[in-house]
Design a protein around this motif. Structure first.
Motif, PDB file in Angstrom:
ATOM      1  N   VAL A  47       8.621  -6.137  -1.073  1.00  0.00           N
ATOM      2  CA  VAL A  47       7.613  -6.896  -0.326  1.00  0.00           C
ATOM      3  C   VAL A  47       6.240  -6.267  -0.509  1.00  0.00           C
ATOM      4  N   VAL A  48       6.158  -4.951  -0.475  1.00  0.00           N
ATOM      5  CA  VAL A  48       4.872  -4.272  -0.642  1.00  0.00           C
ATOM      6  C   VAL A  48       4.314  -4.510  -2.042  1.00  0.00           C
ATOM      7  N   LYS A  49       5.166  -4.428  -3.054  1.00  0.00           N
ATOM      8  CA  LYS A  49       4.701  -4.596  -4.433  1.00  0.00           C
ATOM      9  C   LYS A  49       4.418  -6.048  -4.789  1.00  0.00           C
ATOM     10  N   ALA A  50       5.272  -6.973  -4.304  1.00  0.00           N
ATOM     11  CA  ALA A  50       5.150  -8.369  -4.717  1.00  0.00           C
ATOM     12  C   ALA A  50       4.320  -9.214  -3.760  1.00  0.00           C
ATOM     13  N   GLY A  51       4.164  -8.770  -2.520  1.00  0.00           N
ATOM     14  CA  GLY A  51       3.378  -9.545  -1.557  1.00  0.00           C
ATOM     15  C   GLY A  51       4.026 -10.878  -1.219  1.00  0.00           C
ATOM     16  N   LEU A  52       5.295 -10.863  -0.812  1.00  0.00           N
ATOM     17  CA  LEU A  52       6.015 -12.091  -0.488  1.00  0.00           C
ATOM     18  C   LEU A  52       5.518 -12.701   0.817  1.00  0.00           C
ATOM     19  N   SER A  53       5.685 -14.015   0.940  1.00  0.00           N
ATOM     20  CA  SER A  53       5.266 -14.712   2.162  1.00  0.00           C
ATOM     21  C   SER A  53       6.225 -14.375   3.307  1.00  0.00           C
ATOM     22  N   ASP A  54       5.807 -14.679   4.533  1.00  0.00           N
ATOM     23  CA  ASP A  54       6.624 -14.390   5.703  1.00  0.00           C
ATOM     24  C   ASP A  54       7.939 -15.154   5.694  1.00  0.00           C
TER      25      ASP A  54
END
Length: 135
Positions: A47-54
């Motif tokens: 999540v930190v690396k890819a920046g996924l949505s909530d």
């Protein structure tokens, strides 16, 4: 006056099988908790690396919850040949209690997502138990 029923004394074999069953349930629960936190660590790095949505994060958390309890129930119950559904749900209950306790300690709130996660964990445990018994 009704006859008094004699109490059946439990045999050493039944005591041993109960102890073995409880050990299997606790081992599966411990394995599930460890696997859950390892997968959550990996997920947080993604999540930190890819920046996924909530919404994607929620789906992945639900999947990790289901997968960890499924694996714990399957691995701990694979030598059992009965009661897969019940045993799988029993594997999930200590995991749910532990994770809810951690959430209460850290976030101080349990909401709808936690309830959904708990239901998915029970479903994953039940499916893991059924798969282990019917392999």
């Amino acid at each position: 006056m009704p006859k008094k029923r004699k109490r059946r004394m439990s045999s050493p074999e039944s005591e041993n099988s109960r102890t073995s069953f409880v050990k299997r349930i606790l081992w599966g629960s411990l394995f599930s908790v460890i696997l859950f936190f390892i997968l959550m660590l990996i997920l947080s790095l993604i999540v930190v690396k890819a920046g996924l949505s909530d919404s994607m994060q929620n789906i992945l958390v639900f999947f990790v919850s289901l997968l960890s309890v499924f694996a714990g129930a399957f691995l701990s119950l694979r030598k059992t040949y009965e009661k897969g559904l019940l045993s799988g749900v029993l594997v999930s209950l200590p995991v749910i209690v532990f994770i809810c306790a951690v959430l209460l300690a850290v976030v101080k709130d349990i909401g709808l997502r936690t309830a959904i996660m708990a239901l998915l964990m029970m479903l994953g445990g039940a499916l893991g138990g059924i798969a282990a018994v019917n392999k």
